[in-house]
Design an enzyme around this catalytic site. Structure first.
Site, mmCIF file in Angstrom:
data_model
loop_
_atom_site.group_PDB
_atom_site.id
_atom_site.type_symbol
_atom_site.label_atom_id
_atom_site.label_comp_id
_atom_site.label_asym_id
_atom_site.label_seq_id
_atom_site.Cartn_x
_atom_site.Cartn_y
_atom_site.Cartn_z
ATOM 1 N N LYS A 293 33.894 37.121 36.861
ATOM 2 C CA LYS A 293 35.333 36.955 37.116
ATOM 3 C C LYS A 293 35.629 35.911 38.188
ATOM 4 O O LYS A 293 36.678 35.286 38.175
ATOM 5 C CB LYS A 293 35.955 38.297 37.486
ATOM 6 C CG LYS A 293 36.021 39.218 36.276
ATOM 7 C CD LYS A 293 37.027 40.313 36.476
ATOM 8 C CE LYS A 293 37.239 41.083 35.189
ATOM 9 N NZ LYS A 293 36.056 41.916 34.837
ATOM 10 N N GLU B 136 46.836 41.428 38.159
ATOM 11 C CA GLU B 136 46.770 42.796 37.662
ATOM 12 C C GLU B 136 45.305 43.216 37.730
ATOM 13 O O GLU B 136 44.413 42.384 37.657
ATOM 14 C CB GLU B 136 47.251 42.860 36.206
ATOM 15 C CG GLU B 136 46.210 42.462 35.136
ATOM 16 C CD GLU B 136 45.759 41.005 35.201
ATOM 17 O OE1 GLU B 136 46.497 40.177 35.757
ATOM 18 O OE2 GLU B 136 44.651 40.702 34.703
ATOM 19 N N SER C 109 27.199 40.002 32.142
ATOM 20 C CA SER C 109 28.430 39.605 32.840
ATOM 21 C C SER C 109 28.542 40.122 34.270
ATOM 22 O O SER C 109 29.264 39.555 35.081
ATOM 23 C CB SER C 109 29.642 40.064 32.035
ATOM 24 O OG SER C 109 29.581 41.461 31.808
HETATM 25 C C1 LIG Z 1 35.975 42.710 33.716
HETATM 26 C C2 LIG Z 1 34.590 42.725 33.217
HETATM 27 C C3 LIG Z 1 34.311 42.580 31.834
HETATM 28 C C4 LIG Z 1 35.367 42.503 30.782
HETATM 29 O O1 LIG Z 1 36.197 41.385 30.848
HETATM 30 P P1 LIG Z 1 36.103 40.210 29.787
HETATM 31 O O2 LIG Z 1 37.333 39.411 30.031
HETATM 32 O O3 LIG Z 1 36.033 40.798 28.429
HETATM 33 O O4 LIG Z 1 34.864 39.445 30.112
HETATM 34 C C5 LIG Z 1 32.989 42.544 31.431
HETATM 35 N N1 LIG Z 1 31.980 42.664 32.322
HETATM 36 C C6 LIG Z 1 32.205 42.815 33.641
HETATM 37 C C7 LIG Z 1 31.029 42.957 34.561
HETATM 38 C C8 LIG Z 1 33.507 42.852 34.133
HETATM 39 O O5 LIG Z 1 33.721 43.009 35.447
#
Ligand SMILES: *Cc1c(COP(=O)(O)O)cnc(C)c1O
Length: 380
Positions: free
Chosen positions: A68, A90, A357
Site C-alpha cells: 500500500k 478511508e 502483498s
Molecule cells: C489491503 C491489502 C490487500 C488488498 O488490497 P488490494 O487493493 O486488493 O491489493 C492485500 N494484501 C495486503 C497485505 C493488504 O494490506
C-alpha cells in the site's frame, strides 16, 4: 466531477514530468525499500512437487509491511504538487490508513482517516498506530459501520473541502482517474518482477497469481504482463465461509455488475442492487466491490478469478511460515493456498510467480485464534 477533472489533469502532468518520476522513485527506494526481492521458494516448491518452481515477489518487506505504501507515496507527492495541505483516506482494516498517515507525516500534511466504528473496535491497534503518526481517526457510524460506509464519508468530506484536500483512495477502485492512477503507482510491482524473472530464471513465469480485494496489488503485478499472452494471470478472492450471500467477499466469483462509489464493476449485491454484507478472515479483502480493470480482464478472458476459503488461507500462512520462514499476511495467503492446491494439475516444471502483498505480523492474533496454538497472547 470538477475535483476528478482537476486530479486527472494533475496526474497526467505529473506522469509526464521526469522530475516527479525521479522524486517518486527516490522515495520508493530510500524510504519504502524498493526494489523488493524476488525470492525462490525452494522448500515450498518441493512440498508441492512436480518440479514446479515458485517465486515470491516480496512486497511484505516494504516499510509499513505491505504494497500500500507504493500508492500512498505516489498520491501524497501528487497532493503536494497540487498544493493541497490535507490528506484524507478511508480504511477498513487500517492498513491503508496507516500507509496514508505515514506519508502525511513524511510530507508534513494534515491527515484525517475515516473508519467504520465497527472496524475501529476490531482494529484497535491500527487506530492507535495512526494516532501515533499524527493522524485524526474519524469514526463512521452510518450503515454497517465498516469500509463501504467509510468510503462514502470520505467522498462527502472531499467534495466539501476539495480546495485544500486530496482524497487518497487505497485501491484500484472508485471513479476515474483512481483505478488507472492507482494501477500506474502499483505497476512497479510487476515491472520489477518481470525484470527479475528474466534476469534470474531467464524467462517469464507460466502463472502470475495474486490476491484480490479491491485489486491493487494484483493489477500492479498483472498489468506489466498483460501483453505476454503466455503468462496466465490468476486473481484469488476471499471465499470466506462459503458461497452464501454475506459469507464471503469474492466479488467477481459470486457478484454481478453494478455501480458503487463511482465505478461500474462487479459487486456483491442483492437483486434490488443493495450492497450485501461481506465476510473474510482477511480484513484487507473484505470489500463488496472490485476494481473495474479486473472486471475488464475477466470479460476479455485475460485473467481468471477464483476463490479460496478462510480456512485454506490460514493453513497456507502456516505452510509458508514452516517451509520458508516467511509469515505472510492472510490476504496473500489466499494466493498461496490456491497455488498449493491447483499446481498439482498444472504442467510439470511450471514457473509460478506469486505476489506476496504483505507480512503477517498484523495477523498473528487472528492466526492464534483460528489455528489453535493455545491462547491469544494478551498483547495482540
Ligand atoms: C489491503 C491489502 C490487500 C488488498 O488490497 P488490494 O487493493 O486488493 O491489493 C492485500 N494484501 C495486503 C497485505 C493488504 O494490506
Amino acid at each position: 466531477m470538477a475535483a476528478l477533472d482537476e486530479l486527472e489533469r494533475a496526474f497526467r502532468g505529473a506522469r509526464r514530468d521526469p522530475a516527479f518520476r525521479k522524486e517518486l522513485q527516490g522515495y520508493l527506494r530510500d524510504y519504502a525499500g524498493r526494489p523488493t526481492p524476488l525470492t525462490f521458494a525452494r522448500r515450498l516448491s518441493q512440498t508441492i512437487g512436480r518440479g514446479v518452481r515458485i517465486y515470491l515477489k516480496r512486497e511484505d518487506l516494504l516499510h509499513t509491511g505491505a504494497h500500500k505504501i507504493n500508492n500512498a507515496l505516489g498520491q501524497a507527492l501528487l497532493a503536494v504538487r497540487m498544493k493541497k495541505r490535507r490528506l484524507i483516506a478511508e480504511t477498513g482494516a487500517g492498513q491503508h490508513g496507516v500507509a496514508t498517515a505515514t506519508v502525511a507525516a513524511l510530507f508534513g500534511l494534515e491527515c484525517d482517516v475515516f473508519m467504520g466504528e465497527e472496524d475501529m473496535e476490531r482494529q484497535a491497534l491500527n487506530v492507535f498506530r495512526m494516532r501515533l503518526l499524527g493522524a485524526t481517526v474519524r469514526p463512521v457510524t452510518a450503515g454497517t459501520k465498516t469500509l463501504k460506509d467509510a468510503c462514502s464519508e470520505a467522498i462527502r468530506d472531499w467534495v466539501t473541502n476539495v480546495r485544500t484536500t486530496h482524497y487518497c483512495i487505497g485501491s484500484v477502485v472508485g471513479p476515474h482517474p483512481y483505478p488507472w492512477m492507482v494501477r500506474v503507482f502499483q505497476s512497479v510491482i510487476g515491472q520489477e518482477a518481470r525484470r527479475q524473472m528474466l534476469a534470474t530464471v531467464g524467462r517469464l513465469p507460466d502463472y502470475a497469481v495474486a490476491c484480490v480485494g479491491g485489486g491493487s496489488n494484483a493489477i500492479g503485478l498483472f498489468a506489466p504482463f498483460a501483453r505476454d499472452q503466455r503468462v496466465k494471470l490468476i486473481g484469488v478472492e476471499a471465499g470466506g465461509r462459503g458461497s452464501a450471500p454475506g459469507a464471503n467477499a469474492a466479488t467477481i466469483v459470486h457478484g454481478s455488475p453494478g455501480v458503487l462509489h463511482g465505478m461500474f464493476s462487479y459487486l456483491l449485491q442483492d437483486r434490488a442492487g443493495q450492497i450485501l454484507p461481506t465476510h473474510s478472515v482477511a480484513a484487507g479483502l473484505d470489500y463488496p466491490g472490485v476494481g473495474p480493470e479486473h472486471a475488464y480482464y475477466r470479460r476479455l478472458g485475460r485473467a481468471t478469478y477464483v476463490a479460496v476459503s478462510d480456512r485454506e488461507a490460514l493453513q497456507a500462512c502456516e505452510l509458508l511460515a514452516k517451509t520458508e520462514g516467511i509469515l505472510p499476511a492472510i490476504e496473500p495467503a489466499h494466493a498461496l493456498a490456491y497455488v498449493a492446491k491447483a499446481a498439482r494439475t498444472w504442467p510439470r516444471g511450471s514457473i509460478i510467480l506469486i505476489g506476496l502483498s504483505g507480512r503477517g505480523d498484523k495477523d498473528v492474533g487472528t492466526m492464534a485464534k483460528h489455528l489453535g496454538h493455545g491462547r491469544t497472547p494478551a498483547h495482540v
